[in-house]
Design an enzyme around this catalytic site. Sequence first.
Site, PDB file in Angstrom:
ATOM      1  N   SER A   1      31.605  47.665  41.347  1.00 36.14           N
ATOM      2  CA  SER A   1      32.868  48.348  41.614  1.00 36.14           C
ATOM      3  C   SER A   1      33.481  48.818  40.305  1.00 36.14           C
ATOM      4  O   SER A   1      33.182  48.266  39.240  1.00 36.14           O
ATOM      5  CB  SER A   1      33.814  47.335  42.276  1.00 36.14           C
ATOM      6  OG  SER A   1      35.127  47.817  42.307  1.00 36.14           O
TER       7      SER A   1
ATOM      8  N   CYS B   1      27.295  43.288  57.622  1.00 38.21           N
ATOM      9  CA  CYS B   1      27.207  44.477  58.497  1.00 38.21           C
ATOM     10  C   CYS B   1      28.223  44.450  59.629  1.00 38.21           C
ATOM     11  O   CYS B   1      28.110  45.231  60.573  1.00 38.21           O
ATOM     12  CB  CYS B   1      25.795  44.598  59.071  1.00 38.21           C
ATOM     13  SG  CYS B   1      24.578  45.006  57.809  1.00 38.21           S
TER      14      CYS B   1
ATOM     15  N   TYR C   1      38.813  39.098  42.049  1.00 39.71           N
ATOM     16  CA  TYR C   1      37.837  40.105  42.511  1.00 39.71           C
ATOM     17  C   TYR C   1      37.109  40.741  41.330  1.00 39.71           C
ATOM     18  O   TYR C   1      35.885  40.813  41.303  1.00 39.71           O
ATOM     19  CB  TYR C   1      38.567  41.177  43.333  1.00 39.71           C
ATOM     20  CG  TYR C   1      37.658  42.257  43.878  1.00 39.71           C
ATOM     21  CD1 TYR C   1      36.716  41.973  44.856  1.00 39.71           C
ATOM     22  CD2 TYR C   1      37.749  43.582  43.417  1.00 39.71           C
ATOM     23  CE1 TYR C   1      35.882  42.968  45.367  1.00 39.71           C
ATOM     24  CE2 TYR C   1      36.931  44.581  43.929  1.00 39.71           C
ATOM     25  CZ  TYR C   1      35.995  44.278  44.899  1.00 39.71           C
ATOM     26  OH  TYR C   1      35.171  45.254  45.396  1.00 39.71           O
TER      27      TYR C   1
ATOM     28  N   SER D   1      31.287  45.305  59.339  1.00 36.30           N
ATOM     29  CA  SER D   1      32.258  46.399  59.156  1.00 36.30           C
ATOM     30  C   SER D   1      31.902  47.229  57.933  1.00 36.30           C
ATOM     31  O   SER D   1      30.935  46.929  57.216  1.00 36.30           O
ATOM     32  CB  SER D   1      33.670  45.818  58.982  1.00 36.30           C
ATOM     33  OG  SER D   1      33.719  45.044  57.795  1.00 36.30           O
ATOM     34  N   GLY D   2      32.702  48.255  57.694  1.00 35.55           N
ATOM     35  CA  GLY D   2      32.640  49.026  56.457  1.00 35.55           C
ATOM     36  C   GLY D   2      31.268  49.607  56.123  1.00 35.55           C
ATOM     37  O   GLY D   2      30.533  50.090  56.994  1.00 35.55           O
TER      38      GLY D   2
ATOM     39  N   GLY E   1      28.477  48.263  55.121  1.00 32.69           N
ATOM     40  CA  GLY E   1      27.315  47.582  55.702  1.00 32.69           C
ATOM     41  C   GLY E   1      27.045  48.091  57.109  1.00 32.69           C
ATOM     42  O   GLY E   1      25.913  48.428  57.467  1.00 32.69           O
TER      43      GLY E   1
HETATM   44  N1  LIG Z   1      35.359  50.136  49.930  1.00 34.18           N
HETATM   45  C1  LIG Z   1      35.549  50.224  48.623  1.00 34.18           C
HETATM   46  O1  LIG Z   1      36.403  50.975  48.137  1.00 34.18           O
HETATM   47  C2  LIG Z   1      34.708  49.409  47.682  1.00 34.18           C
HETATM   48  C3  LIG Z   1      34.817  49.683  46.307  1.00 34.18           C
HETATM   49  C4  LIG Z   1      34.040  48.961  45.417  1.00 34.18           C
HETATM   50  C5  LIG Z   1      33.178  47.987  45.888  1.00 34.18           C
HETATM   51  N2  LIG Z   1      33.113  47.735  47.229  1.00 34.18           N
HETATM   52  C6  LIG Z   1      32.203  46.676  47.664  1.00 34.18           C
HETATM   53  O2  LIG Z   1      31.424  47.112  48.756  1.00 34.18           O
HETATM   54  C7  LIG Z   1      31.111  46.005  49.603  1.00 34.18           C
HETATM   55  C8  LIG Z   1      31.436  46.343  51.039  1.00 34.18           C
HETATM   56  O3  LIG Z   1      32.828  46.560  51.150  1.00 34.18           O
HETATM   57  P1  LIG Z   1      33.501  47.365  52.351  1.00 34.18           P
HETATM   58  O4  LIG Z   1      34.393  48.358  51.748  1.00 34.18           O
HETATM   59  O5  LIG Z   1      32.492  47.809  53.334  1.00 34.18           O
HETATM   60  O6  LIG Z   1      34.443  46.216  52.955  1.00 34.18           O
HETATM   61  P2  LIG Z   1      34.531  45.533  54.399  1.00 34.18           P
HETATM   62  O7  LIG Z   1      34.586  46.552  55.469  1.00 34.18           O
HETATM   63  O8  LIG Z   1      35.661  44.567  54.280  1.00 34.18           O
HETATM   64  O9  LIG Z   1      33.163  44.744  54.554  1.00 34.18           O
HETATM   65  C9  LIG Z   1      32.897  43.561  53.874  1.00 34.18           C
HETATM   66  C10 LIG Z   1      31.830  42.791  54.603  1.00 34.18           C
HETATM   67  O10 LIG Z   1      31.562  41.576  53.872  1.00 34.18           O
HETATM   68  C11 LIG Z   1      31.505  40.518  54.816  1.00 34.18           C
HETATM   69  N3  LIG Z   1      31.740  39.194  54.239  1.00 34.18           N
HETATM   70  C12 LIG Z   1      32.827  38.754  53.579  1.00 34.18           C
HETATM   71  N4  LIG Z   1      32.652  37.465  53.227  1.00 34.18           N
HETATM   72  C13 LIG Z   1      31.421  37.091  53.678  1.00 34.18           C
HETATM   73  C14 LIG Z   1      30.644  35.897  53.626  1.00 34.18           C
HETATM   74  N5  LIG Z   1      31.081  34.767  53.063  1.00 34.18           N
HETATM   75  N6  LIG Z   1      29.398  35.885  54.179  1.00 34.18           N
HETATM   76  C15 LIG Z   1      28.921  36.994  54.772  1.00 34.18           C
HETATM   77  N7  LIG Z   1      29.609  38.148  54.869  1.00 34.18           N
HETATM   78  C16 LIG Z   1      30.843  38.186  54.331  1.00 34.18           C
HETATM   79  C17 LIG Z   1      32.535  40.886  55.848  1.00 34.18           C
HETATM   80  O11 LIG Z   1      32.302  40.113  57.001  1.00 34.18           O
HETATM   81  P3  LIG Z   1      33.485  39.505  57.924  1.00 34.18           P
HETATM   82  O12 LIG Z   1      33.797  40.592  58.898  1.00 34.18           O
HETATM   83  O13 LIG Z   1      32.860  38.303  58.543  1.00 34.18           O
HETATM   84  O14 LIG Z   1      34.629  39.175  57.015  1.00 34.18           O
HETATM   85  C18 LIG Z   1      32.230  42.369  56.007  1.00 34.18           C
HETATM   86  O15 LIG Z   1      31.128  42.542  56.850  1.00 34.18           O
HETATM   87  C19 LIG Z   1      31.876  44.804  49.034  1.00 34.18           C
HETATM   88  O16 LIG Z   1      31.021  44.039  48.216  1.00 34.18           O
HETATM   89  C20 LIG Z   1      32.945  45.451  48.179  1.00 34.18           C
HETATM   90  O17 LIG Z   1      33.376  44.612  47.127  1.00 34.18           O
HETATM   91  C21 LIG Z   1      33.851  48.424  48.134  1.00 34.18           C
END
Ligand SMILES: NC(=O)c1ccc[n+]([C@@H]2O[C@H](COP(=O)([O-])OP(=O)(O)OC[C@H]3O[C@@H](n4cnc5c(N)ncnc54)[C@H](OP(=O)(O)O)[C@@H]3O)[C@@H](O)[C@H]2O)c1
Length: 308
Positions: free
Chosen positions: A144, A20, A157, A22-23, A25
């Site tokens: 995804s 949570c 990924y 960023s993004g 979450g």
């Molecule tokens: N946005 C898209 O287009 C898209 C498309 C398909 C799937 N997704 C999936 O949706 C989910 C959220 O993505 P998002 O777009 O919101 O990206 P994001 O803004 O980069 O958010 C990712 C979150 O995951 C956290 N994280 C990474 N490694 C971690 C760990 N070891 N333990 C705990 N937290 C961790 C990050 O925390 P830190 O700040 O600490 O790094 C951040 O809070 C991901 O699973 C992603 O694969 C996104």
Amino acid sequence: MHPGPDALSPTAHVWLVTGCSSGLGRMLVPAILARGDKVIATARRLSDLDYIQGLEGAKALQLDLTDSDEIHREKANEAIRAFGQVDVVVNNAGYVHSGVWEEVSHEDTLRQFDTNFFGALKVTRSLLPHMRSRKSGVVLYMSSIAGWVGVGAGGPYSSSKFALEGAVECLQKETSHLGIRTHLLVLGQFRTGILSTEKTVGQLRPSTIEDYDIVKQELADRHAATNGLQPGKPEAAVERILDIVREENLTGAQRGNLPLRIPIGSDAVEVMKRKCVETLQVLEDWGEFASSTDYAGKQATSLKYGQS
Ligand SMILES: NC(=O)c1ccc[n+]([C@@H]2O[C@H](COP(=O)([O-])OP(=O)(O)OC[C@H]3O[C@@H](n4cnc5c(N)ncnc54)[C@H](OP(=O)(O)O)[C@@H]3O)[C@@H](O)[C@H]2O)c1
């Protein structure tokens, strides 16, 4: 007596959302509260959750997905104590590691899986006893289009999301009779910071193996061209996630009959359709060839693989 901020109305759900800081979450937190539910927001660093201070019905929990099973169990207990129950888990945290097979190290691949795949397994394992005992729960996974179609230099990924797709399909069959609902949200491309240069890791620059430069450049160009221009609006994705969990704003046919995989984003619909059509074509062209391997006069079995 006036109920305190932690009191639960009979229809309110308690959510636990990973990643949570960023993004998606981070956007889920206020959206969950706006529908009258409670949320336990987790992040690797508690300071990244300062924004929830003063938000009634939200609590912060430090959680690194790469922690041990034992720590995950302790965190799950802490989460359950926060509001007395956890009804919904969103396995959201994840990141993108890119690079070609020959150059990505085993350790980097493990790190990618540790968060995107094993992390989701650990979180789920730690909360399943609670959900089983209550005979209810909803568990969501951020899959995804990369978990449906692979691209060159996208292996770490993509494979972590493909793995999630398989494992979660099994989980659903193990737990649906226990009142636990499971969904893979197959997300298209949404405009978060996930593809920003600060977030993505891996090796897409030219290196000693020139043979792969063109493949890596293609993905690097694709990331650069997509970052900030993704077609999907994350605020809308978050609302659809709430609709799925709370079974709101759905048609009569959709309500009570939610599938394991739910696409989110028009590009997800298109990618999943294309993959299905391509697969059907392969079966059409190769079905007879493939079926030539059966025993003559084989026994018809009623136990078809994968069918319940
Ligand atoms: N946005 C898209 O287009 C898209 C498309 C398909 C799937 N997704 C999936 O949706 C989910 C959220 O993505 P998002 O777009 O919101 O990206 P994001 O803004 O980069 O958010 C990712 C979150 O995951 C956290 N994280 C990474 N490694 C971690 C760990 N070891 N333990 C705990 N937290 C961790 C990050 O925390 P830190 O700040 O600490 O790094 C951040 O809070 C991901 O699973 C992603 O694969 C996104």
